[in-house]
Design a protein around this motif. Structure first.
Motif, PDB file in Angstrom:
ATOM      1  N   GLY A 102       0.814  -1.212   0.000  1.00  0.00           N
ATOM      2  CA  GLY A 102       0.000   0.000   0.000  1.00  0.00           C
ATOM      3  C   GLY A 102       0.846   1.260   0.000  1.00  0.00           C
ATOM      4  N   LEU A 103       1.896   1.268   0.821  1.00  0.00           N
ATOM      5  CA  LEU A 103       2.797   2.421   0.858  1.00  0.00           C
ATOM      6  C   LEU A 103       3.504   2.599  -0.481  1.00  0.00           C
ATOM      7  N   MET A 104       3.902   1.476  -1.097  1.00  0.00           N
ATOM      8  CA  MET A 104       4.567   1.552  -2.392  1.00  0.00           C
ATOM      9  C   MET A 104       3.661   2.180  -3.447  1.00  0.00           C
ATOM     10  N   VAL A 105       2.387   1.806  -3.457  1.00  0.00           N
ATOM     11  CA  VAL A 105       1.452   2.350  -4.441  1.00  0.00           C
ATOM     12  C   VAL A 105       1.289   3.856  -4.240  1.00  0.00           C
ATOM     13  N   VAL A 106       1.099   4.282  -2.998  1.00  0.00           N
ATOM     14  CA  VAL A 106       0.912   5.715  -2.716  1.00  0.00           C
ATOM     15  C   VAL A 106       2.151   6.503  -3.116  1.00  0.00           C
ATOM     16  N   LEU A 107       3.323   6.039  -2.704  1.00  0.00           N
ATOM     17  CA  LEU A 107       4.560   6.759  -3.012  1.00  0.00           C
ATOM     18  C   LEU A 107       4.820   6.803  -4.515  1.00  0.00           C
ATOM     19  N   THR A 108       4.583   5.693  -5.198  1.00  0.00           N
ATOM     20  CA  THR A 108       4.844   5.647  -6.641  1.00  0.00           C
ATOM     21  C   THR A 108       3.920   6.589  -7.397  1.00  0.00           C
ATOM     22  N   VAL A 109       2.642   6.589  -7.042  1.00  0.00           N
ATOM     23  CA  VAL A 109       1.687   7.477  -7.715  1.00  0.00           C
ATOM     24  C   VAL A 109       2.061   8.936  -7.482  1.00  0.00           C
ATOM     25  N   LEU A 110       2.369   9.291  -6.247  1.00  0.00           N
ATOM     26  CA  LEU A 110       2.728  10.679  -5.948  1.00  0.00           C
ATOM     27  C   LEU A 110       4.032  11.078  -6.634  1.00  0.00           C
ATOM     28  N   ASN A 111       5.016  10.217  -6.606  1.00  0.00           N
ATOM     29  CA  ASN A 111       6.296  10.540  -7.246  1.00  0.00           C
ATOM     30  C   ASN A 111       6.131  10.762  -8.746  1.00  0.00           C
ATOM     31  N   THR A 247       7.994   4.337 -18.411  1.00  0.00           N
ATOM     32  CA  THR A 247       7.906   2.944 -17.995  1.00  0.00           C
ATOM     33  C   THR A 247       9.116   2.542 -17.165  1.00  0.00           C
ATOM     34  N   VAL A 248      10.299   2.940 -17.631  1.00  0.00           N
ATOM     35  CA  VAL A 248      11.521   2.645 -16.872  1.00  0.00           C
ATOM     36  C   VAL A 248      11.482   3.333 -15.512  1.00  0.00           C
ATOM     37  N   VAL A 249      11.099   4.597 -15.487  1.00  0.00           N
ATOM     38  CA  VAL A 249      11.032   5.338 -14.228  1.00  0.00           C
ATOM     39  C   VAL A 249      10.016   4.710 -13.290  1.00  0.00           C
ATOM     40  N   LEU A 250       8.884   4.272 -13.833  1.00  0.00           N
ATOM     41  CA  LEU A 250       7.845   3.650 -13.010  1.00  0.00           C
ATOM     42  C   LEU A 250       8.348   2.370 -12.363  1.00  0.00           C
ATOM     43  N   VAL A 251       9.028   1.528 -13.132  1.00  0.00           N
ATOM     44  CA  VAL A 251       9.545   0.278 -12.580  1.00  0.00           C
ATOM     45  C   VAL A 251      10.582   0.562 -11.496  1.00  0.00           C
ATOM     46  N   LEU A 252      11.455   1.526 -11.738  1.00  0.00           N
ATOM     47  CA  LEU A 252      12.461   1.879 -10.727  1.00  0.00           C
ATOM     48  C   LEU A 252      11.807   2.413  -9.459  1.00  0.00           C
ATOM     49  N   GLN A 253      10.776   3.225  -9.609  1.00  0.00           N
ATOM     50  CA  GLN A 253      10.077   3.750  -8.439  1.00  0.00           C
ATOM     51  C   GLN A 253       9.409   2.626  -7.649  1.00  0.00           C
ATOM     52  N   ILE A 254       8.820   1.675  -8.328  1.00  0.00           N
ATOM     53  CA  ILE A 254       8.191   0.544  -7.647  1.00  0.00           C
ATOM     54  C   ILE A 254       9.226  -0.232  -6.837  1.00  0.00           C
ATOM     55  N   ILE A 255      10.371  -0.508  -7.455  1.00  0.00           N
ATOM     56  CA  ILE A 255      11.415  -1.263  -6.763  1.00  0.00           C
ATOM     57  C   ILE A 255      11.961  -0.480  -5.584  1.00  0.00           C
ATOM     58  N   TRP A 256      12.292   0.786  -5.801  1.00  0.00           N
ATOM     59  CA  TRP A 256      12.872   1.595  -4.724  1.00  0.00           C
ATOM     60  C   TRP A 256      11.894   1.796  -3.574  1.00  0.00           C
ATOM     61  N   ASN A 257      10.630   2.037  -3.883  1.00  0.00           N
ATOM     62  CA  ASN A 257       9.651   2.284  -2.821  1.00  0.00           C
ATOM     63  C   ASN A 257       9.302   1.019  -2.052  1.00  0.00           C
ATOM     64  N   LEU A 258       9.479  -0.131  -2.674  1.00  0.00           N
ATOM     65  CA  LEU A 258       9.221  -1.381  -1.959  1.00  0.00           C
ATOM     66  C   LEU A 258      10.420  -1.777  -1.100  1.00  0.00           C
TER      67      LEU A 258
END
Length: 323
Positions: A102-111, A247-258
């Motif tokens: 849940g935190l990963m989704v919120v952070l990724t969307v906001l970022n 797409t690349v930025v999104l995947v990196l954000q998902i990994i970093w935020n998790l």
């Protein structure tokens, strides 16, 4: 003869259906040896630094290996899937996993949202303002995560925090005096979200801003002449040029935020309740000391989860390379 065969034949000067000559075979073997020679050092380093620890982690996750076995030099017993069963049935791991997702989704969307908006804003600013914004973003991005957490921790401090003082001033009361933002899990994650987004937006903004520079100006001008609004221009004209980069930025954000750890651990040290605010990284760190089998199981689950979340990008990349 197909078009591919014709192109190959025209390139090599001979029919693509004819067998290769001994000279061509020798050249192919020489090229292959050269390629493996160049890749060899990198493959060895990857195998030592990543492959070996990964294999050890997977093997240990099926054992009851503890620090006692390490000290006494005794072999561990294979318990097979007992660590995984206990992880999902006898621990807080499922709750921590859902909290982290849940935190990963919120952070990724906001970022992604804030970073893209900042990048678009930078294209509309004058040179002086663009430099000013860039410097501010660089300062936020360059600050170490621990340092940023300490600074924001003082801003939200119970006794000396600027936030409590401002809220008391605005409301004209003393209701916010000694108010703790870290004891309540929801306000804890509010502070955490502010810190992470503040440090993550610059990467998204700079990457998106660089990609926006690749959009042809004449295409945007033609869309404007056709009467397309700003939102339609971005969605129908600009976004296709940004899709691969985003797409690349999104995947990196998902990994970093998790994989977030430093900010959570530092805030927990300032007053947060660890049991109610743990994420995957801190949960793994706070497990029983020396319980290598149990912690290895957590690590394997995290790796599988990250691979599953990034598989879509990897599959898309492979398809694009085949075209």
């Amino acid at each position: 003869m197909t078009a591919t065969a014709v192109d190959t034949a025209s390139t090599t000067g001979r029919s693509a259906d004819l067998p290769r000559t001994p000279r061509e075979k020798s050249r192919a073997r020489r090229d292959a040896r050269s390629a493996w020679t160049l890749l060899g050092p990198s493959l060895i380093i990857l195998g030592v630094m990543i492959g070996y620890p990964a294999v050890i982690m997977v093997v240990q996750s099926f054992t009851d290996y503890t620090v006692k076995n390490k000290v006494l030099g005794t072999p561990a017993n294979f318990v097979w899937f007992e660590n995984y069963i206990a992880l999902f049935s006898e621990s807080d791991f499922p709750a921590v996993l859902m909290r982290s997702l849940g935190l990963m989704v919120v952070l990724t969307v906001l970022n992604m949202l804030v970073g893209t908006l900042v990048a678009i804003l930078m294209t509309r600013l004058s040179r002086a303002w663009r430099i000013t914004v860039s410097v501010g973003l660089l300062l936020a991005w360059a600050m170490p995560a621990l340092t940023a957490t300490v600074v924001w921790g003082w801003i939200f401090d119970t006794q000396y925090g600027v936030v409590n003082w401002v809220l008391n001033t605005i409301t004209g009361t003393s209701d916010w005096t000694n108010h703790s933002w870290l004891l309540n899990p929801w306000s804890f994650y509010l502070v955490l979200t502010i810190i992470v987004v503040w440090q993550s937006v610059p990467f998204v903004a700079f990457t998106t801003y660089a990609a926006l520079g690749q959009v042809p100006g004449e295409v945007l001008e033609a869309a404007s002449l056709d009467g397309a609004t700003g939102v339609k221009r971005f969605y129908l004209v600009v976004f296709p040029y940004l899709r691969s980069v985003l797409t690349v930025v999104l995947v990196l954000q998902i990994i970093w935020n998790l994989r977030i750890f430093t900010q959570v651990y530092a805030l927990q040290s300032r007053g947060g309740i660890a049991a109610e605010t743990n994420v995957l990284g801190t949960y793994l760190f706070r497990q029983g000391v020396g319980e290598f089998g149990a912690t290895s199981a957590i690590g394997v689950v995290m790796v599988i989860l990250l691979l599953a979340l990034s598989w879509g990008y990897v599959r898309t990349t492979l398809k694009e390379e085949e075209l």
